[in-house]
Structures are given as structure tokens and as C-alpha cells.
Scaffold this motif. Structure first.
Motif, PDB file in Angstrom:
ATOM      1  N   ASN A  75      14.753  18.058  33.445  1.00 42.55           N
ATOM      2  CA  ASN A  75      13.371  18.080  32.972  1.00 42.55           C
ATOM      3  C   ASN A  75      12.451  17.408  33.973  1.00 42.55           C
ATOM      4  OD1 ASN A  75      13.404  18.940  29.958  1.00 42.55           O
ATOM      5  ND2 ASN A  75      15.126  17.553  30.185  1.00 42.55           N
ATOM      6  N   GLU A  76      11.192  17.812  33.913  1.00 43.40           N
ATOM      7  CA  GLU A  76      10.106  17.077  34.554  1.00 43.40           C
ATOM      8  C   GLU A  76       9.454  16.273  33.440  1.00 43.40           C
ATOM      9  OE1 GLU A  76       7.453  19.918  36.301  1.00 43.40           O
ATOM     10  OE2 GLU A  76       9.093  20.997  37.281  1.00 43.40           O
ATOM     11  N   LEU A  77       8.965  15.089  33.738  1.00 43.83           N
ATOM     12  CA  LEU A  77       8.263  14.266  32.756  1.00 43.83           C
ATOM     13  C   LEU A  77       6.826  14.083  33.230  1.00 43.83           C
ATOM     14  CD1 LEU A  77      10.962  11.582  31.930  1.00 43.83           C
ATOM     15  CD2 LEU A  77      10.334  13.601  30.613  1.00 43.83           C
ATOM     16  N   HIS A  78       5.914  14.793  32.592  1.00 40.18           N
ATOM     17  CA  HIS A  78       4.502  14.727  32.955  1.00 40.18           C
ATOM     18  C   HIS A  78       3.802  13.700  32.081  1.00 40.18           C
ATOM     19  CE1 HIS A  78       4.510  18.264  35.628  1.00 40.18           C
ATOM     20  NE2 HIS A  78       5.583  18.562  34.903  1.00 40.18           N
ATOM     21  N   THR A  79       2.818  13.018  32.644  1.00 41.06           N
ATOM     22  CA  THR A  79       2.125  11.974  31.890  1.00 41.06           C
ATOM     23  C   THR A  79       1.086  12.592  30.968  1.00 41.06           C
ATOM     24  OG1 THR A  79       0.535  11.613  33.677  1.00 41.06           O
ATOM     25  CG2 THR A  79       2.484  10.192  33.634  1.00 41.06           C
ATOM     26  N   TYR A  80       0.845  11.899  29.871  1.00 41.47           N
ATOM     27  CA  TYR A  80      -0.122  12.317  28.862  1.00 41.47           C
ATOM     28  C   TYR A  80      -1.154  11.208  28.712  1.00 41.47           C
ATOM     29  CZ  TYR A  80      -2.033  14.098  24.524  1.00 41.47           C
ATOM     30  OH  TYR A  80      -2.883  14.592  23.576  1.00 41.47           O
ATOM     31  N   PRO A  81      -2.437  11.463  28.566  1.00 44.37           N
ATOM     32  CA  PRO A  81      -3.012  12.773  28.331  1.00 44.37           C
ATOM     33  C   PRO A  81      -3.045  13.627  29.601  1.00 44.37           C
ATOM     34  CG  PRO A  81      -4.734  11.102  28.318  1.00 44.37           C
ATOM     35  CD  PRO A  81      -3.432  10.393  28.472  1.00 44.37           C
ATOM     36  N   VAL A  82      -3.091  14.935  29.373  1.00 48.73           N
ATOM     37  CA  VAL A  82      -3.130  15.902  30.459  1.00 48.73           C
ATOM     38  C   VAL A  82      -4.513  15.872  31.079  1.00 48.73           C
ATOM     39  CG1 VAL A  82      -2.884  18.339  31.043  1.00 48.73           C
ATOM     40  CG2 VAL A  82      -1.454  17.336  29.245  1.00 48.73           C
ATOM     41  N   GLY A  83      -4.574  15.779  32.390  1.00 47.43           N
ATOM     42  CA  GLY A  83      -5.860  15.756  33.079  1.00 47.43           C
ATOM     43  C   GLY A  83      -6.025  16.945  33.994  1.00 47.43           C
ATOM     44  N   ILE A  84      -7.055  16.908  34.794  1.00 47.69           N
ATOM     45  CA  ILE A  84      -7.316  17.979  35.754  1.00 47.69           C
ATOM     46  C   ILE A  84      -6.246  17.976  36.837  1.00 47.69           C
ATOM     47  CG2 ILE A  84      -8.940  18.796  37.506  1.00 47.69           C
ATOM     48  CD1 ILE A  84     -11.186  17.633  35.734  1.00 47.69           C
ATOM     49  N   VAL A  85      -5.823  16.790  37.257  1.00 47.19           N
ATOM     50  CA  VAL A  85      -4.802  16.648  38.290  1.00 47.19           C
ATOM     51  C   VAL A  85      -3.461  16.406  37.612  1.00 47.19           C
ATOM     52  CG1 VAL A  85      -4.071  15.268  40.268  1.00 47.19           C
ATOM     53  CG2 VAL A  85      -6.501  15.699  39.891  1.00 47.19           C
TER      54      VAL A  85
ATOM     55  N   VAL B  32       3.318   3.882  29.097  1.00 48.80           N
ATOM     56  CA  VAL B  32       3.096   5.224  29.626  1.00 48.80           C
ATOM     57  C   VAL B  32       3.622   6.223  28.600  1.00 48.80           C
ATOM     58  CG1 VAL B  32       5.278   5.394  30.920  1.00 48.80           C
ATOM     59  CG2 VAL B  32       3.292   6.641  31.699  1.00 48.80           C
ATOM     60  N   ARG B  33       2.889   7.337  28.447  1.00 48.39           N
ATOM     61  CA  ARG B  33       3.300   8.397  27.535  1.00 48.39           C
ATOM     62  C   ARG B  33       3.569   9.651  28.361  1.00 48.39           C
ATOM     63  NH1 ARG B  33      -1.101   8.861  23.082  1.00 48.39           N
ATOM     64  NH2 ARG B  33      -2.428   8.913  24.921  1.00 48.39           N
ATOM     65  N   VAL B  34       4.672  10.332  28.038  1.00 52.19           N
ATOM     66  CA  VAL B  34       5.079  11.507  28.801  1.00 52.19           C
ATOM     67  C   VAL B  34       5.426  12.657  27.861  1.00 52.19           C
ATOM     68  CG1 VAL B  34       5.956  10.147  30.745  1.00 52.19           C
ATOM     69  CG2 VAL B  34       7.508  10.785  28.892  1.00 52.19           C
TER      70      VAL B  34
ATOM     71  N   TYR C 297       6.403  11.220  24.299  1.00 48.96           N
ATOM     72  CA  TYR C 297       7.436  10.188  24.285  1.00 48.96           C
ATOM     73  C   TYR C 297       6.990   8.969  25.077  1.00 48.96           C
ATOM     74  CZ  TYR C 297      10.319  13.947  22.546  1.00 48.96           C
ATOM     75  OH  TYR C 297      10.813  14.968  21.788  1.00 48.96           O
ATOM     76  N   GLN C 298       7.592   7.827  24.744  1.00 46.98           N
ATOM     77  CA  GLN C 298       7.448   6.603  25.531  1.00 46.98           C
ATOM     78  C   GLN C 298       8.837   6.202  25.979  1.00 46.98           C
ATOM     79  OE1 GLN C 298       5.442   4.104  22.621  1.00 46.98           O
ATOM     80  NE2 GLN C 298       3.490   4.441  23.636  1.00 46.98           N
ATOM     81  N   LEU C 299       8.898   5.444  27.050  1.00 51.50           N
ATOM     82  CA  LEU C 299      10.167   5.021  27.630  1.00 51.50           C
ATOM     83  C   LEU C 299      10.352   3.530  27.387  1.00 51.50           C
ATOM     84  CD1 LEU C 299       9.799   7.018  30.953  1.00 51.50           C
ATOM     85  CD2 LEU C 299      10.966   7.723  28.853  1.00 51.50           C
ATOM     86  N   GLN C 300      11.473   3.173  26.767  1.00 55.36           N
ATOM     87  CA  GLN C 300      11.720   1.792  26.355  1.00 55.36           C
ATOM     88  C   GLN C 300      12.996   1.267  27.022  1.00 55.36           C
ATOM     89  OE1 GLN C 300      12.735   1.288  22.177  1.00 55.36           O
ATOM     90  NE2 GLN C 300      11.531  -0.593  22.098  1.00 55.36           N
ATOM     91  N   ILE C 301      12.922   0.030  27.498  1.00 56.52           N
ATOM     92  CA  ILE C 301      14.071  -0.608  28.140  1.00 56.52           C
ATOM     93  C   ILE C 301      15.035  -1.127  27.077  1.00 56.52           C
ATOM     94  CG2 ILE C 301      14.813  -2.579  29.550  1.00 56.52           C
ATOM     95  CD1 ILE C 301      13.443  -0.565  31.236  1.00 56.52           C
ATOM     96  N   SER C 302      16.315  -0.904  27.327  1.00 57.03           N
ATOM     97  CA  SER C 302      17.361  -1.501  26.503  1.00 57.03           C
ATOM     98  C   SER C 302      18.225  -2.365  27.413  1.00 57.03           C
ATOM     99  CB  SER C 302      18.209  -0.415  25.837  1.00 57.03           C
ATOM    100  OG  SER C 302      19.291  -1.010  25.150  1.00 57.03           O
ATOM    101  N   CYS C 303      18.207  -3.652  27.141  1.00 57.24           N
ATOM    102  CA  CYS C 303      19.007  -4.605  27.913  1.00 57.24           C
ATOM    103  C   CYS C 303      19.243  -5.834  27.038  1.00 57.24           C
ATOM    104  CB  CYS C 303      18.308  -4.987  29.212  1.00 57.24           C
ATOM    105  SG  CYS C 303      19.273  -6.100  30.244  1.00 57.24           S
ATOM    106  N   PRO C 304      20.201  -5.745  26.091  1.00 59.94           N
ATOM    107  CA  PRO C 304      20.428  -6.858  25.163  1.00 59.94           C
ATOM    108  C   PRO C 304      20.715  -8.196  25.848  1.00 59.94           C
ATOM    109  CG  PRO C 304      21.619  -4.901  24.458  1.00 59.94           C
ATOM    110  CD  PRO C 304      21.063  -4.613  25.826  1.00 59.94           C
ATOM    111  N   ALA C 305      21.202  -8.171  27.092  1.00 58.24           N
ATOM    112  CA  ALA C 305      21.529  -9.406  27.799  1.00 58.24           C
ATOM    113  C   ALA C 305      20.292 -10.167  28.262  1.00 58.24           C
ATOM    114  CB  ALA C 305      22.418  -9.107  29.002  1.00 58.24           C
ATOM    115  N   ASN C 306      19.125  -9.507  28.307  1.00 57.92           N
ATOM    116  CA  ASN C 306      17.910 -10.170  28.777  1.00 57.92           C
ATOM    117  C   ASN C 306      16.771  -9.895  27.800  1.00 57.92           C
ATOM    118  OD1 ASN C 306      15.483 -10.917  30.073  1.00 57.92           O
ATOM    119  ND2 ASN C 306      16.424 -10.652  32.071  1.00 57.92           N
ATOM    120  N   LYS C 307      16.454 -10.854  26.992  1.00 55.89           N
ATOM    121  CA  LYS C 307      15.411 -10.700  25.970  1.00 55.89           C
ATOM    122  C   LYS C 307      14.006 -10.556  26.556  1.00 55.89           C
ATOM    123  CE  LYS C 307      18.336 -10.796  22.705  1.00 55.89           C
ATOM    124  NZ  LYS C 307      18.793  -9.521  22.214  1.00 55.89           N
ATOM    125  N   ASN C 308      13.823 -10.900  27.845  1.00 56.40           N
ATOM    126  CA  ASN C 308      12.509 -10.738  28.476  1.00 56.40           C
ATOM    127  C   ASN C 308      12.134  -9.275  28.670  1.00 56.40           C
ATOM    128  OD1 ASN C 308      11.915 -13.482  28.732  1.00 56.40           O
ATOM    129  ND2 ASN C 308      13.086 -13.629  30.626  1.00 56.40           N
TER     130      ASN C 308
END
Length: 183
Positions: free
Chosen positions: A78-88, A65-67, A30-41
């Protein structure tokens, strides 16, 4: 002669273990996207990572970022782990003084020892109706940073908030599938 037999048997065992198939599992990314119609920036922009902090950043050196979610020990979280999965192990987390926590990338989150007066959470994210929130009542706030960048924080309403922040939603958007070779 006995040590030669031991080394030979160890070598055969190592060869069989290394030839064993690696367990592979599919991950929903998944990716995380901002929703804020009041601010187009910021509206519609994806969160990215810069200097261990998540936010909205400009530049060629940032990418969304991908999680992938992992069920937390805390019920309904839930925990949200970053992808790709690494050693750490890397996981998204909330860190800061109680009441106003910054969204960050945490390395080995289970080993994090927050200092006095600081909170560190990584296993309290809730996903509902395509939106990301925290187990603690509150809301996401975006704070202006350098240039056209914004930092994201979780507020429970108890901290003093500057007037230049704005309320945003964080949307949880599918980014396909990934693979993890491990247990």
C-alpha cells in the motif's frame, strides 16, 4: 461577429462543466500508534509530523498524522497518503541510506529522485493484523531526538545501529472516515 459566437458557445460550455456534480468518495482514515510496552514514554503515543519527519513529538504544535491507504502497484503493498487531501500529493515514505530508512512525509512521491546511495520508497507498506511494516524484511526502530521526542526508522538489519534505539511496533488504528472530492 464569428468570434462573438465562439466566445458565447465557450461560455455556455464552461457553465455546464462547472455545474457538473463533483465526484466524492469516502476514505477510511487511520492514525499510526507506537506500541512499546518496555518504554512508557512512547508506548501508546501517536506518530506526528515535524519538519517532514514522522515520530513522537511533544508540544502544542503537533497533532497525530492521519493517512488513508491506496493500493500500490506492488503486489500486497500500500501507499499511505496523508489526510486531508490537498492540491499537492503527500504520502508517507522511507528515505535514507540502504538498511536504515527514516519515515518521512514525501511531496509528490512519484517524482522523487533519490541521490546516489539513497533509497526512497513510498509504495511498499504492508498492513497486517493491525500492524504497519515494510515490504523488505526488518523492523521499526525508535531513536531518541531532542527532548522527549523520538524519530522512527525502518531497519533491515544490515546497518550499524546505535545502542540508544529501541524496537517498536507501529499499529494501524482507525480514525474514522473522510471525504475526497476528485477522480
Amino acid at each position: 461577429m464569428k468570434w462573438t459566437v465562439n466566445i458565447l458557445s465557450f461560455g455556455l460550455l464552461a457553465a455546464f462543466v462547472s455545474a457538473a456534480p463533483v465526484t466524492e468518495r469516502q476514505l477510511d482514515i487511520y492514525q499510526l500508534q507506537i506500541s512499546c510496552p518496555a518504554n512508557k514514554n512512547v508506548d501508546g503515543r501517536f506518530l506526528s509530523l515535524k519538519n517532514n519527519t514522522l515520530g513522537v513529538f511533544d508540544g502544542d504544535d503537533v497533532s497525530p498524522v492521519r493517512v488513508y491507504p491506496v493500493e500500490s502497484d506492488k503486489e500486497g503493498c500500500n501507499e499511505l497518503h496523508t489526510y486531508p487531501v490537498g492540491i499537492v500529493d503527500h504520502s508517507l515514505g522511507l528515505v535514507g541510506p540502504p538498511g536504515l530508512l527514516t519515515l518521512v512525509d514525501m511531496t509528490n512521491p512519484r517524482t522523487v529522485q533519490p541521490g546516489e546511495g539513497t533509497v526512497a520508497e513510498w509504495d511498499t507498506f504492508r498492513i497486517s493484523d493491525g500492524k504497519l511494516s515494510n515490504d523488505v524484511d526488518g523492523q521499526w526502530l525508535a531513536f531518541p531526538n531532542q527532548g522527549n521526542s523520538w524519530m522512527l526508522k525502518w531497519s533491515d538489519g544490515s546497518a550499524m545501529i546505535t545502542a540508544d534505539s529501541m524496537i517498536v511496533d507501529v499499529m494501524y488504528k482507525s480514525a474514522g472516515e473522510g471525504r475526497y472530492n476528485g477522480d
